[in-house]
Design a protein around this motif. Structure first.
Motif, mmCIF file in Angstrom:
data_model
loop_
_atom_site.group_PDB
_atom_site.id
_atom_site.type_symbol
_atom_site.label_atom_id
_atom_site.label_comp_id
_atom_site.label_asym_id
_atom_site.label_seq_id
_atom_site.Cartn_x
_atom_site.Cartn_y
_atom_site.Cartn_z
ATOM 1 N N ALA A 26 0.824 -1.213 0.000
ATOM 2 C CA ALA A 26 0.000 0.000 0.000
ATOM 3 C C ALA A 26 0.859 1.264 0.000
ATOM 4 O O ALA A 26 0.410 2.336 -0.394
ATOM 5 C CB ALA A 26 -0.911 -0.005 1.219
ATOM 6 N N ARG A 27 2.116 1.142 0.461
ATOM 7 C CA ARG A 27 3.023 2.295 0.470
ATOM 8 C C ARG A 27 4.123 2.081 -0.578
ATOM 9 O O ARG A 27 4.193 1.020 -1.187
ATOM 10 C CB ARG A 27 3.659 2.447 1.840
ATOM 11 C CG ARG A 27 2.635 2.757 2.901
ATOM 12 C CD ARG A 27 3.313 2.837 4.233
ATOM 13 N NE ARG A 27 2.318 3.057 5.273
ATOM 14 C CZ ARG A 27 2.623 3.283 6.524
ATOM 15 N NH1 ARG A 27 3.877 3.302 6.914
ATOM 16 N NH2 ARG A 27 1.666 3.478 7.418
ATOM 17 N N THR A 28 4.984 3.065 -0.701
ATOM 18 C CA THR A 28 6.082 2.905 -1.650
ATOM 19 C C THR A 28 7.353 3.531 -1.070
ATOM 20 O O THR A 28 7.279 4.426 -0.224
ATOM 21 C CB THR A 28 5.699 3.494 -3.030
ATOM 22 O OG1 THR A 28 6.633 3.049 -4.021
ATOM 23 C CG2 THR A 28 5.660 5.016 -3.028
ATOM 24 N N SER A 29 8.519 3.013 -1.518
ATOM 25 C CA SER A 29 9.788 3.497 -0.959
ATOM 26 C C SER A 29 10.603 4.140 -2.066
ATOM 27 O O SER A 29 10.666 3.622 -3.183
ATOM 28 C CB SER A 29 10.563 2.327 -0.356
ATOM 29 O OG SER A 29 10.705 1.317 -1.319
ATOM 30 N N ILE A 30 11.226 5.273 -1.725
ATOM 31 C CA ILE A 30 12.047 5.980 -2.715
ATOM 32 C C ILE A 30 13.400 6.301 -2.099
ATOM 33 O O ILE A 30 13.562 6.273 -0.879
ATOM 34 C CB ILE A 30 11.376 7.291 -3.206
ATOM 35 C CG1 ILE A 30 11.126 8.249 -2.031
ATOM 36 C CG2 ILE A 30 10.070 7.002 -3.933
ATOM 37 C CD1 ILE A 30 10.698 9.650 -2.482
ATOM 38 N N VAL A 31 14.377 6.595 -2.970
ATOM 39 C CA VAL A 31 15.672 7.067 -2.461
ATOM 40 C C VAL A 31 16.179 8.206 -3.341
ATOM 41 O O VAL A 31 16.058 8.166 -4.567
ATOM 42 C CB VAL A 31 16.704 5.912 -2.367
ATOM 43 C CG1 VAL A 31 17.124 5.360 -3.722
ATOM 44 C CG2 VAL A 31 17.942 6.356 -1.589
#
Ligand code: FAD
Ligand code: UDP
Length: 381
Positions: free
Chosen positions: A291-296
């Protein structure tokens, strides 16, 4: 007594450990000063359960069937073709430059044939293409260079593209069709359960002992071994006696975003705005449903872990002195991106490590890659 002490559990060290243990029956101690295997390819679940690449996006691509088949022993794959957009003047355009990039940035509606003629009209041909600036300007001219390469390269390397070897920007092709894939290689895929899982499978062998959170200098006197394989920075190994080799570093700012998608593709480059060069959204790479997302965000800097050798003639001259010294140390083998000071991708490091093992074992690389399969087939027959 170990046959090999191997320093560094990235691709270089782990491939050598695996082949020397599996094919040659050697006893190996593999150490890393980090607390994990996989070197810069390390991935893990973050606090929110999202799979992230701790040291920035790693996309596997190669033209070598041998390398691909070798790694396929330790992982299955998720088909994935990498796409990158660059944010320029408020628009997201494909990078590498293709037909759509040129039409968007020049406000034109060219077709492929017309594009070739157009690029020829704006390009600045060079008698000798020496620098990273020459590479781009000689193919697409100064306007596209200034929009897509000049600022990014200055941020990434801390110097102007005119001061960098041609090989840096030559990594990025120019296309006259609408192909918007970042790589053109025959094999493009992501390890299905991640890189760390691949490494755990690779190192799961009774002849391999892995010790993590251990620096070479701290343990070298207390371990008995016949030969050393070193995959850390070569200048560090030799006590910087010819001076420090420059490495460019990065600061990674990881973030979880409380929505399913952040951006349309895995990587968006920011050549001209911000202090970071690019933002990666990992779910595009991993295929994870969450449901969430990860970025860098990647912020280039001079100090920190050594990530990028800096390809310039003056650095090649310093490296040549260390390489000469390495040749006079027959019981120490230098392999990998830091130990041979080469801007290598993962597949090139795997190939280099396989070549070292083939030389150590006195067999061809093909034999080295197949030998276990043959042994297994013989015992099954
Ligand atoms: P490393 O992975 O750096 O491993 C060396 C290990 O040695 C490290 O873990 C280090 O801790 C250990 N070490 C060093 N000194 C010591 C010591 N004294 N004692 C103990 N341990 C020590 N390649 C691709 O193919 N595709 C990509 O998309 C891609 N993206 C990248 C993105 C970024 C931001 C970076 C930095 C690199 C990327 N690469 C990519 C390149 C890839 O990371 C390298 O080719 C590969 O990881 C090199 O493997 P290696 O084993 O040579 O080095
Ligand atoms: N580059 C650029 N603009 C871009 C993409 C790349 O100027 O939008 C240049 C930059 O100098 C970069 C080099 O091309 O360092 C190689 O890019 P690549 O994506 O291969 O870098 P890496 O993934 O190794 O950081």
């Amino acid at each position: 007594m170990f046959d090999y002490l191997i320093v560094g559990a990235g691709f270089a060290g782990s491939v050598v450990a695996e082949r020397m243990a599996s094919v040659c029956g050697k006893k190996v101690l593999l150490i890393d000063r980090r607390k994990h295997v996989a070197g810069n390819a390390y991935d893990c679940l973050n606090a929110d359960g999202l799979l992230v690449h701790q040291y920035g996006p790693h996309i596997f691509h190669t033209n070598s069937e041998q390398v691909f088949q070798y790694l396929s022993r330790f992982t299955s794959w998720r088909p994935y073709e990498h796409r990158v957009l660059a944010s320029v003047d408020g628009k997201l355009v494909p990078i590498p430059i293709n037909l759509d990039t040129v039409n968007a940035l020049y406000g034109k509606q060219l077709n492929s044939l017309q594009l070739e003629a157009f690029l020829a009209s704006v390009a600045e041909p060079k008698e000798a293409v020496r620098s990273s600036e020459d590479v781009v300007v000689s193919k697409v001219g100064r306007y596209l260079y200034s929009k897509l390469f000049q600022g990014y390269t200055r941020k990434q390397w801390g110097i102007d593209a005119s001061q960098l070897d041609a090989q840096v920007t030559a990594r990025i092709p120019v296309r006259t069709d609408r192909d918007d894939r970042y790589f053109s290689d025959t094999f493009q895929a992501m390890p299905k359960l991640g890189y760390t899982h691949l490494f755990e499978n690779m190192l799961d062998h009774p002849n391999i002992k892995v010790e993590l959170g251990v620096d070479y200098r701290e343990i070298v006197r207390g371990v008995s071994f016949r030969e050393l394989v070193f995959t850390g920075p070569i200048d560090e190994y030799f006590g910087y006696r010819f001076g420090k080799l420059p490495y460019r570093s990065l600061r990674f700012a990881h973030k979880t975003i409380c929505k399913e998608r952040f951006q349309p593709v895995a990587v968006v480059n920011y050549p001209n705005d911000h202090r970071y060069t690019r933002i990666t959204e990992f779910k595009h790479l991993t295929g994870q449903i969450h449901a969430r997302t990860s970025i860098v965000y990647e912020y280039p800097c001079d100090h920190g872990d050594p990530y990028y050798p800096v390809p310039r003639a003056e650095n090649a001259a310093i490296y040549a002195k260390y390489a000469e010294l390495a040749r006079s140390s027959p019981d120490v083998h230098f392999v990998g991106r830091l130990a041979t000071y080469r801007y290598y991708n993962m597949d090139q490091v795997v190939a280099q490590a396989l070549t070292l093992c083939a030389n150590l074992a006195g067999v061809s690389r093909a034999e080295l890659c197949e030998s276990e399969t043959r042994a297994a087939a013989a015992s099954a027959a």
